[in-house]
Scaffold this active site. Structure first.
Site: not given
Length: 346
Positions: A125, A229
C-alpha cells in the site's frame, strides 16, 4: 475522478517512479525495474489464471482519470509461504520458576514462527504524497476488501498485513541494531533491500532458531517491538478500523506489527451488499451530506472501485452516470457497496 483498477503491464514505469518515493523499510515495492516487472507480470498472470497458487497475487492501482496518471498502489498476495518459508517472530512468554527457591520469573521472548503460512496478505500500500487527501488513501486500502468480498473463494479464510516497523530519519532500525546486526554484518537498509529483492527467506534462515529473550535487547529496541513507523500509522489505523488486530507477531527485521483477521469478519466484507444499478439523471437528488460509499463492480477481469454518494430505492442503488461510467456498469447491473467508514449508516 479517482478510480481503482487492476494493474497493467504498461503501468510499470509509473510504479517504479512510486517506488522511488517509498523510503527504507518498504520491502514489498523495491526500487528495481526487473523486480517490478516480474511482480506486475505475475499479477497479470493471476488475473488470467495462468499462475499456480504459490505465485498468485493481485495488484491494484489508483488512477486519476483527469490526468490518466497512476498515483497509488495496493496489493493482495493469495497464499504466502508456499514457495519459500514465511517467517516472523511471535512474542510469547517463558517462565522460569523454582518453588524450592521461591523464584518465579515471567519473561517475554521472541519465537521464530511460520504460523501464517497459507494466509492471504494485504501488502504494497503506497500513495503518492501529493495525493494524500480527499479520502484517496481510504479508497486505495479498502477497495481490496470489496474485491475479496466479491471473490472470497480465491483467498484464504484468514488475512494478514505486515506493518512497516519503526526506523529513524536516517533509516536506522533500533530492533535491527540490537538483534539482526549481531548475525549479519550489514546495515538495516541493506538487509531491507535484500528482503525486498525476494531474499527474506534466505536471511531468516540464518537467524537463530531458539527463543530470543526480549530483556536481552537494548531498551530502545524493546520499545519499538510492535511499533508502527510514523509514515505507516494512517494505513494501520485504516486496517484497525476494519477489524484487523495485532495478535503478537512482528517482523523479524524491524519488529513492525503484523495485523490479522478472518476475511469474513472484516467490516467492509461483512457489511457490504450487492445492489442493482439505477442511473440517477438528476444528481441533485443525491444528498452530498450523506454517507460516502465505496462502490465496486463485480467484474473479475475489469474490476473497478470508486467513492461516491448514492441513494437507495427498494432493491436498487441510485448513482449518477459519471459513477456508472467509472465502474463500467449500466442500469440493471449489480454492484457492491459499503459505507466508507464503520460509524456511518446508510
Amino acid at each position: 475522478m479517482m478510480i481503482i483498477r487492476p494493474v497493467r503491464i504498461e503501468d510499470r514505469a509509473t510504479i517504479i517512479e512510486l517506488a522511488s518515493k517509498t523510503g527504507v523499510g518498504f520491502t514489498s515495492l523495491p526500487l528495481n525495474e526487473e523486480r517490478v516487472t516480474q511482480r506486475v507480470e505475475r499479477m497479470v498472470n493471476t488475473w488470467h489464471q495462468r499462475a499456480p497458487l504459490e505465485e498468485q497475487g493481485y495488484l491494484f492501482v489508483l488512477e486519476d482519470t483527469e490526468t490518466q496518471q497512476v498515483v497509488g498502489i495496493s496489493g493482495i498476495e493469495v497464499a504466502i509461504g508456499l514457495d519459500e518459508a514465511w517467517y516472523n517472530y511471535r512474542v510469547g512468554t517463558v517462565v522460569h520458576a523454582s518453588k524450592e527457591l521461591n523464584v518465579y520469573r515471567n519473561m517475554q521472548a521472541l519465537f521464530l514462527s511460520n504460523d501464517h503460512t497459507g494466509f492471504s496478505e494485504l501488502c504494497t500500500l503506497f500513495l503518492d504524497p501529493e495525493y494524500r487527501h480527499s479520502q484517496n488513501g481510504y479508497l486505495l486500502s479498502k477497495a481490496r476488501f470489496l474485491f475479496m468480498a466479491n471473490f472470497q473463494d480465491r483467498f484464504s479464510d484468514k488475512v494478514i498485513a505486515e506493518m512497516r516497523g519503526y526506523s529513524d530519519d536516517e533509516g536506522r532500525s533500533p530492533f535491527w541494531e540490537s538483534l539482526g546486526r549481531h548475525f549479519f554484518q550489514m546495515d538495516f537498509a541493506e538487509a531491507d533491500h535484500l528482503s525486498g529483492m525476494g531474499k527474506k527467506s534466505f536471511i531468516a534462515e540464518l537467524m537463530p532458531k531458539h527463543p530470543m529473550y526480549v530483556e536481552f535487547l537494548t531498551q530502545e529496541a524493546q520499545e519499538v517491538i510492535g511499533k508502527v513507523h510514523p509514515h505507516t500509522e494512517p494505513a494501520a489505523a485504516i486496517l484497525n478500523s476494519e477489524g484487523l488486530r495485532y495478535e503478537g507477531c512482528i517482523d523479524i527485521f524491524d519488529a513492525g506489527p503484523t495485523l490479522e483477521a478472518k476475511v469474513e469478519e472484516i467490516r467492509a466484507v461483512r457489511e457490504s451488499e450487492l445492489w442493482s444499478v439505477k442511473i440517477v439523471t438528476n444528481p441533485q437528488v443525491i444528498p452530498n451530506d450523506g454517507p460516502c460509499f465505496i462502490l465496486s463492480n463485480t467484474d473479475y477481469l475489469n474490476y473497478r472501485a470508486v467513492l461516491g454518494n448514492v441513494i437507495f430505492e427498494s432493491s436498487e442503488i441510485g448513482i449518477p452516470q459519471a459513477l456508472a461510467d467509472a465502474l463500467q456498469v449500466k442500469p440493471g447491473d449489480v454492484i457492491r457497496a459499503v459505507t466508507l467508514f464503520p460509524e456511518e449508516k446508510a
